[in-house]
Design a protein around this motif. Structure first.
Motif, PDB file in Angstrom:
ATOM      1  N   LEU A   1     -12.223   5.833  -3.256  1.00  0.00           N
ATOM      2  CA  LEU A   1     -12.491   5.170  -4.622  1.00  0.00           C
ATOM      3  C   LEU A   1     -11.518   3.745  -4.298  1.00  0.00           C
ATOM      4  CD1 LEU A   1     -12.576   7.913  -6.924  1.00  0.00           C
ATOM      5  CD2 LEU A   1     -14.529   6.715  -5.984  1.00  0.00           C
ATOM      6  N   MET A   2     -10.293   4.372  -3.931  1.00  0.00           N
ATOM      7  CA  MET A   2      -9.550   2.883  -3.856  1.00  0.00           C
ATOM      8  C   MET A   2     -10.113   1.612  -2.904  1.00  0.00           C
ATOM      9  SD  MET A   2      -5.549   3.960  -3.675  1.00  0.00           S
ATOM     10  CE  MET A   2      -5.631   5.173  -2.405  1.00  0.00           C
ATOM     11  N   ALA A   3     -10.526   2.339  -1.760  1.00  0.00           N
ATOM     12  CA  ALA A   3     -11.438   1.574  -0.640  1.00  0.00           C
ATOM     13  C   ALA A   3     -12.275   0.697  -1.266  1.00  0.00           C
ATOM     14  CB  ALA A   3     -11.879   2.307   0.697  1.00  0.00           C
ATOM     15  N   VAL A   4     -13.358   1.412  -2.242  1.00  0.00           N
ATOM     16  CA  VAL A   4     -14.579   0.961  -2.891  1.00  0.00           C
ATOM     17  C   VAL A   4     -13.929  -0.054  -3.625  1.00  0.00           C
ATOM     18  CG1 VAL A   4     -16.546   1.319  -4.240  1.00  0.00           C
ATOM     19  CG2 VAL A   4     -15.883   2.882  -2.542  1.00  0.00           C
ATOM     20  N   LEU A   5     -12.883   0.032  -4.711  1.00  0.00           N
ATOM     21  CA  LEU A   5     -12.514  -0.730  -5.733  1.00  0.00           C
ATOM     22  C   LEU A   5     -11.899  -2.026  -5.069  1.00  0.00           C
ATOM     23  CD1 LEU A   5     -11.823  -1.551  -8.557  1.00  0.00           C
ATOM     24  CD2 LEU A   5      -9.690  -0.302  -8.396  1.00  0.00           C
TER      25      LEU A   5
END
Length: 531
Positions: free
Chosen positions: A210-214
């Motif tokens: 999720l951090m990478a997508v954000l």
């Protein structure tokens, strides 16, 4: 009376015209003055000197001139090689990455059906490819809700000075995003592929994902705002904003030329310039696509944009040449150092093709240059899909042919780059380093304590030296990379080297050794300074 008069001449006597002695003396004095003046003028006209009396100094000055003349050629060689490296990593996202994701998903689906439950479902490289594919799909779906037209009109309504400030802030934010973004992606890849035997020391794959997508989504939005600001500058009537944005490149010379640079610092700056130039090319491509769409793909409008595009590219090239020429001049760096930089970049490409490779080539380019292709590729896909309408079977055939052409370009570019990189590595005598084990294996080998035949550790028999025990406090290396300088003299260098004695001498012994070029990435601190 003539000799004792109070009103005296510079010779101490009164030149009375009625006195014969005074008249003779005045005549002789005038003649001596005329003779001295003639002699002085004659000496100035015929005076000579010999440059060979200081041959070393003038030879050094001549070599500096030759170095400055060689800088444009050597720099553009490095820039061209780095540009094709970035192009290879950028095309990988569009061409080979989708195919690798499809193959990994097919393996994931068919492997349980074959009854091979004991084997590993996906290899670590395949896991990373699948994660990249999912990130691109999710971020593209999120980018579809961003209205480019509304962003364009919102930015166009701002004043010129405000847009100039916004563009500078976006450049700083882009560097910060690039420095932290690759760490986020590397943390995700390692968390997803870490061996299960190890103790869990992470927060889980899903939070990292999720951090990478954000991150990819926010970085893509940031680059979109940059492209929109550049588009507004192109479409302004008086071109004042474009002129101000171009002048910002020349301000970069002031902040870089008069600082002390070592070879590692210059390597970082060169990588940054390669990444910046490639990113600007993609931004100019996006601006041209948006403008051509607004004018119904009229080819005549392309010639209207052509002078501005050439002006932006020419200013970027001129600033890089001037900046590197004076940095090498003030810091006594030879132009041959750019050949070492090319060899270091080529080593990354060759080592990624080895059996003991521990990273993908696109990721090594991201770490070395700070160029992360995922956000930029995501923005280009978003712009192309919104600008080009695909309708009918003929359009799909054109898209398929274009995709095959991109794959062909990617394969040809990779083959040429690999051959050129092997030549650079061989010329730099770096072939032996290709057989070295990965850094993790080396660190494990170094940390393993020595034992005798009975298995007893020999660490107790070899205590650390007393000097090391006494200096247990960490000593940070000092650097004067932020000080201004002109050309350093040899006497000053000797004073700097021999000035510190006693305790300072002990500190110099334990000072951290300089990093090799292969250990320097875009955001490594060299000399307490990030370039």
């Amino acid at each position: 009376r003539a000799l004792t008069s109070t009103s005296s001449t510079p010779l101490g006597m009164n030149f009375n015209p009625n006195c014969k002695l005074g008249f003779i003396t005045q005549h002789q004095y005038s003649a001596s003055l005329n003779l001295s003046l003639v002699r002085f003028i004659t000496t100035e006209l015929t005076r000579g000197y010999f440059l060979e009396h200081n041959e070393a100094k003038y030879t050094e000055r001549r070599e500096r001139v030759y170095t400055c003349l060689r800088i444009p050629k050597e720099l553009e060689k490095l820039m061209t090689f780095g540009f094709f490296l970035c192009l290879d990593a950028f095309l990988y996202v569009f061409t080979l990455l989708p195919l690798r994701v499809i193959l990994a998903l097919l393996r994931l689906i068919t492997l349980p059906c074959c009854g091979l439950s004991g084997s590993r479902l996906l290899q670590p490289a395949q896991v990373c490819d699948v994660l990249k594919g999912f990130i691109m799909v999710l971020c593209y779906s999120m980018m579809s809700y961003v209205d480019y037209s509304m962003m364009y009109h919102l930015i166009r309504g701002q004043s010129v000075i405000k847009l100039y400030i916004i563009y500078n802030m976006l450049e700083v934010a882009d560097r910060l995003f690039s420095s932290f973004g690759q760490d986020i992606l590397d943390a995700l890849y390692w968390t997803a592929t870490e061996p299960k035997e190890k103790k869990r020391a992470h927060i889980g794959v899903i939070p990292h994902f999720l951090m990478a997508v954000l991150y990819v989504f926010l970085h893509a939005i940031l680059i979109m705002v940059q492209a929109t600001t550049l588009n507004v500058a192109f479409n302004s009537h008086n071109k004042s904003l474009l002129t101000i944005m171009m002048s910002n490149n020349f301000v970069e010379i002031k902040g870089s030329v008069f600082k002390k640079f070592e070879k590692n610092n210059l390597f970082q700056m060169s990588n940054s310039d390669i990444k910046e130039r490639f990113t600007n090319y993609i931004l100019l491509l996006i601006v041209c696509l948006r403008n051509m769409e607004q004018f119904s793909w009229n080819p005549d409008h392309l010639w209207v944009l052509f002078p501005d595009v050439v002006m932006v590219i020419a200013s970027e090239v001129a600033v890089d040449v001037v900046k590197h020429a004076f940095i090498t001049k003030f810091n006594d760096i030879s132009a041959d150092v750019y050949g070492e930089y090319r060899a270091s970049l080529a080593f990354d490409l060759v080592s990624s093709r080895q059996k003991n490779a521990y990273t993908d080539y696109s990721d090594s380019v991201s770490r070395r240059m700070g160029f992360i292709p995922l956000p930029l590729a995501l923005l280009l896909i978003r712009v192309v899909t919104s600008s080009v309408k695909i309708q009918g079977s003929l359009s799909f055939m054109c898209v398929l042919l274009f995709y095959l052409g991109m794959i062909t370009l990617k394969v040809l570019n990779s083959i040429v780059l690999l051959g050129t990189s092997c030549v650079f590595v061989k010329e730099a005598n770096m072939e032996e380093k290709l057989s070295d084990p990965p850094p993790s294996v080396v660190s494990k080998t170094c940390k393993k304590p020595a034992t005798d035949k009975g298995g007893i550790s020999l660490a107790a028999d070899n205590p650390p030296p007393p000097n090391m025990a006494e200096t247990s406090d960490p000593i940070l290396p000092k650097s004067d990379s932020d000080t201004f300088l002109t050309t350093p003299d040899e006497e000053d260098d000797d004073k700097i080297i021999n000035a510190d004695t006693g305790l300072e001498g002990d500190r110099l012994e334990h000072r951290t050794p300089k990093k090799d070029l292969l250990e320097i990435d875009r955001f490594t601190i060299c000399g307490n300074r990030i370039d």
